[in-house]
Motif scaffolding. Structure first.
Motif: not given
Length: 120
Positions: A60-65
């Motif tokens: 999910a974009d919110s947890v990337k990296d």
């Protein structure tokens, strides 16, 4: 039947790290995908990280990296390493495993959920 047992949830301060685990057992011939989802109070369950065997892992974009999904194939276990945690990451985290049983029927199993709370 396939059973999933999750562990490793808890409370951590913002900016901290936590690793949660999910072990699958039972009538497993082949696992096709392992994934983590979460559900915050008053919100719908959402996918966090999906690992399709032999394909690219998606986040999910919110947890990337910040989050990393990994697997131990020998133990049929999937992990979610969470770093730089934010209060908005607070939720019940569920693992999901899809695959084939020894009779080649498909299964789609969910864990019981583990609470992750990130405090300020």
């Amino acid at each position: 039947q396939v059973q999933l047992v999750e562990s490793g949830g808890g409370e951590v301060q913002a900016g901290g790290s936590l690793r949660i685990s999910c072990a699958a057992s039972g009538d497993i011939f082949k696992i096709n995908s392992m994934s983590w989802h979460r559900q915050a109070p008053g919100k719908q369950r959402e996918p966090v990280a999906v690992a399709i065997i032999g394909a690219k892992t998606t986040y999910a974009d919110s947890v990337k990296d910040r989050f990393t999904i990994s697997r131990d194939n020998a133990k049929n276990t999937v992990y979610l390493q969470m770093s730089s945690l934010k209060p908005e990451d607070t939720a019940v985290y569920y693992c999901n495993v899809e695959g084939l049983s020894r009779s080649l029927s498909s299964f789609d199993s969910w864990g019981q959920g583990t609470q992750v709370t990130v405090s300020t």
